[in-house]
Scaffold this motif. Structure first.
Motif, PDB file in Angstrom:
ATOM      1  N   GLU A 190       0.802  -1.219   0.000  1.00 56.94           N
ATOM      2  CA  GLU A 190       0.000   0.000   0.000  1.00 56.94           C
ATOM      3  C   GLU A 190       0.839   1.275   0.000  1.00 56.94           C
ATOM      4  O   GLU A 190       0.485   2.260  -0.667  1.00 56.94           O
ATOM      5  N   SER A 191       1.964   1.284   0.712  1.00 55.49           N
ATOM      6  CA  SER A 191       2.768   2.509   0.776  1.00 55.49           C
ATOM      7  C   SER A 191       3.343   2.862  -0.594  1.00 55.49           C
ATOM      8  O   SER A 191       3.462   4.048  -0.941  1.00 55.49           O
ATOM      9  N   PHE A 192       3.677   1.845  -1.391  1.00 57.54           N
ATOM     10  CA  PHE A 192       4.206   2.099  -2.726  1.00 57.54           C
ATOM     11  C   PHE A 192       3.099   2.595  -3.669  1.00 57.54           C
ATOM     12  O   PHE A 192       3.316   3.500  -4.469  1.00 57.54           O
ATOM     13  N   ARG A 193       1.911   1.997  -3.545  1.00 61.86           N
ATOM     14  CA  ARG A 193       0.771   2.485  -4.338  1.00 61.86           C
ATOM     15  C   ARG A 193       0.442   3.923  -3.955  1.00 61.86           C
ATOM     16  O   ARG A 193       0.195   4.762  -4.837  1.00 61.86           O
ATOM     17  N   SER A 254      -3.741   7.777 -17.126  1.00 61.73           N
ATOM     18  CA  SER A 254      -4.257   6.486 -16.676  1.00 61.73           C
ATOM     19  C   SER A 254      -4.404   6.472 -15.158  1.00 61.73           C
ATOM     20  O   SER A 254      -3.784   7.288 -14.460  1.00 61.73           O
ATOM     21  N   PRO A 255      -5.174   5.534 -14.620  1.00 60.41           N
ATOM     22  CA  PRO A 255      -5.134   5.315 -13.171  1.00 60.41           C
ATOM     23  C   PRO A 255      -3.810   4.651 -12.803  1.00 60.41           C
ATOM     24  O   PRO A 255      -3.059   4.204 -13.678  1.00 60.41           O
ATOM     25  N   VAL A 256      -3.513   4.576 -11.531  1.00 59.50           N
ATOM     26  CA  VAL A 256      -2.328   3.836 -11.078  1.00 59.50           C
ATOM     27  C   VAL A 256      -2.607   2.349 -11.261  1.00 59.50           C
ATOM     28  O   VAL A 256      -3.685   1.860 -10.946  1.00 59.50           O
ATOM     29  N   PHE A 257      -1.632   1.634 -11.804  1.00 56.90           N
ATOM     30  CA  PHE A 257      -1.791   0.191 -12.018  1.00 56.90           C
ATOM     31  C   PHE A 257      -0.514  -0.533 -11.635  1.00 56.90           C
ATOM     32  O   PHE A 257       0.566   0.064 -11.563  1.00 56.90           O
ATOM     33  N   GLU A 258      -0.634  -1.837 -11.396  1.00 59.07           N
ATOM     34  CA  GLU A 258       0.512  -2.637 -10.971  1.00 59.07           C
ATOM     35  C   GLU A 258       0.957  -3.567 -12.090  1.00 59.07           C
ATOM     36  O   GLU A 258       0.151  -4.144 -12.805  1.00 59.07           O
ATOM     37  N   SER A 259       2.276  -3.716 -12.225  1.00 58.04           N
ATOM     38  CA  SER A 259       2.867  -4.704 -13.125  1.00 58.04           C
ATOM     39  C   SER A 259       4.005  -5.390 -12.372  1.00 58.04           C
ATOM     40  O   SER A 259       4.243  -5.108 -11.195  1.00 58.04           O
ATOM     41  N   ILE A 283       6.990   3.566  -9.659  1.00 56.34           N
ATOM     42  CA  ILE A 283       7.436   3.400  -8.281  1.00 56.34           C
ATOM     43  C   ILE A 283       7.649   1.911  -8.060  1.00 56.34           C
ATOM     44  O   ILE A 283       6.702   1.124  -8.138  1.00 56.34           O
ATOM     45  N   LYS A 284       8.877   1.523  -7.830  1.00 56.30           N
ATOM     46  CA  LYS A 284       9.182   0.106  -7.647  1.00 56.30           C
ATOM     47  C   LYS A 284       8.694  -0.389  -6.283  1.00 56.30           C
ATOM     48  O   LYS A 284       8.673   0.373  -5.314  1.00 56.30           O
ATOM     49  N   ILE A 285       8.331  -1.654  -6.248  1.00 56.60           N
ATOM     50  CA  ILE A 285       7.920  -2.291  -4.998  1.00 56.60           C
ATOM     51  C   ILE A 285       9.145  -2.949  -4.381  1.00 56.60           C
ATOM     52  O   ILE A 285       9.712  -3.880  -4.964  1.00 56.60           O
TER      53      ILE A 285
END
Length: 449
Positions: A190-193, A254-259, A283-285
């Motif tokens: 969550e902190s990275f998002r 775009s919205p924020v998305f994860e890859s 933003i890297k996880i």
């Protein structure tokens, strides 16, 4: 996108000159049966050679012509044997080449500037040549598809090598690995998002996207360019990125998305046919201490089961390892410098240093204890390794090196098969080469005596 260097500028300038030449030089330099090879064909291939980062060398044109003569013979036979390629195969290869050229040039706009034509125009120009090359490759494969080699042939080949010419092999090992990467919970991510969401909110509030990308994006390839990725097609990015980039309108955020790379948001800058130009902030996880500890405990339990022989190493690798490059090979690491042979024998001087030190004092058949490591892509995790075999430096022998000798003997047989095929076709095909190229050593076998 990386900044274009002075070297690339020089290379591309050379390419531009070469392309200009190709529009004026158009004499026939060779005839193969019913086919002709033009000077402009050679100049275009030479331009591609330069564009790939190679130094200028006019002698390469002799090699280019030799390859074209070979290609013409193969494609003539392909027509007789009904060997073809599909439009999709051609399109995929054209797109692959253009991605390489765009990357080397520092972006599509720079490439078009120096080629003095659009990428679409250039793709149309090279498409017939690419089709011919693919057909020739397929015909070459057909010529050799039934070539096999027996153990007796391998033995005879080995015995034909003079004893003082036998190759020397360095120390080699076969090593397997089982890898565990930390897996973060939704709460840990969550902190990275939130960091990505906060940056997106600042862009929406009017702050400059490019400035924020330079300051905060963790994509080393695009941050310095304000997040600009240049133009790309649907195959160039991960699926999560592509699905948004090709759905959004120009200037839409775009919205924020994860890859697999982390959390992003992107903005489409321009659409051009089947290509999109976009910029993004990444933003890297990063793994948390808790997630790393879970990974350590997880791999330790796998190690205990394997060491106690409760489960075979290869089975544990296929079930539990997080490295897709090795898990489907029973955990065994392939020799990256000999991909075609798919050999697991790796010279010790080519090993990852962390693996080398892990196995240095191990006995064959043993396992190292799990240890932390950082993968080439920067991922942190844990792994333990298995030493399957070790070979000391030695002169080649059939007993120790049969797979290697077999590969060499097979390549020799394939080479002889192809040479015999070409010799027959050259004798029965009308071939004429322009005097300018007849002095090329590469073309001696093609020039009529």
């Amino acid at each position: 996108m990386k900044k274009i260097s002075g070297i690339i500028i020089v290379l591309l300038a050379s390419v531009n000159v070469l392309f200009a030449q190709s529009t004026t030089i158009n004499k026939i330099v060779a005839v193969v049966g019913d086919n002709i090879i033009l000077q402009s064909d050679i100049e275009r291939e030479y331009s591609n050679y330069i564009l790939q980062g190679n130094p200028q060398n006019p002698e390469v044109k002799c090699q280019v012509l030799q390859q074209m003569l070979t290609q013409k013979l193969l494609t003539q036979q392909a027509v007789i044997d009904s060997v073809t390629v599909t439009d999709d195969e051609v399109t995929n290869e054209v797109d692959r080449r253009m991605r390489v050229f765009v990357q080397r040039a520092g972006g599509q706009e720079r490439l078009e500037q120096f080629l003095n034509r659009s990428v679409i125009q250039y793709k149309d120009e090279i498409r017939p040549d690419v089709r011919e090359q693919l057909v020739a490759n397929k015909m070459h494969s057909k010529i050799t598809e039934n070539v096999g080699i027996t153990p007796l042939e391998v033995k005879r080949y080995f015995e034909s090598i003079p004893k003082d010419s036998l190759p020397e092999y360095n120390a080699e090992v076969e090593v397997g690995e089982i890898v565990a990467y930390p897996k973060l919970s939704k709460a840990e991510k969550e902190s990275f998002r939130n960091k990505a969401e906060a940056l997106r909110a600042r862009v929406k509030a009017g702050e400059d996207f490019a400035t924020l990308a330079r300051l905060y994006s963790e994509d080393p390839g695009s941050a310095a360019e304000g997040g600009d990725l240049g133009f790309f097609d649907r195959t160039a990015m991960v699926k999560e990125f592509t699905s948004l980039a090709f759905r959004l309108k120009a200037n839409e955020l775009s919205p924020v998305f994860e890859s697999d790379f982390g959390f992003h948001f992107l903005q489409v800058l321009e659409r051009r046919g089947e290509q999109v130009r976009a910029r993004h902030i990444l933003i890297k996880i990063e793994p948390t201490a808790a997630s790393l500890e879970r990974a350590r405990l997880h791999i330790d339990s796998i190690y205990q089961s394997v060491a106690a022989k409760k489960i075979p190493f290869s089975t544990a690798a296929s079930l539990y390892s997080d490295n897709n490059d090795t898990k489907y090979n029973g955990g065994m690491i392939m020799n990256a410098e000999n991909v075609q042979s798919r050999t697991t024998y790796i010279p010790t001087d080519k090993l990852d240093p962390t693996i080398f030190f892990a196995i240095d004092t191990m006995k064959v058949g043993n396992y190292s204890k799990p240890f932390p490591f950082t993968a080439r892509d920067g991922k942190k995790g844990y792994r333990f390794v298995y030493l399957k075999s070790r070979t000391e430096p030695h002169k080649a022998s059939l007993e120790k090196d049969f797979p290697k000798i077999k590969e060499i003997a097979f390549d020799d047989k394939v080479g002889r098969t192809v040479s015999e095929w070409f010799e027959k076709r050259r004798e029965s095909t009308y071939i004429k080469i322009d005097p300018e190229y007849q002095s090329c050593s590469d073309l001696s076998m093609w020039v009529s005596k």
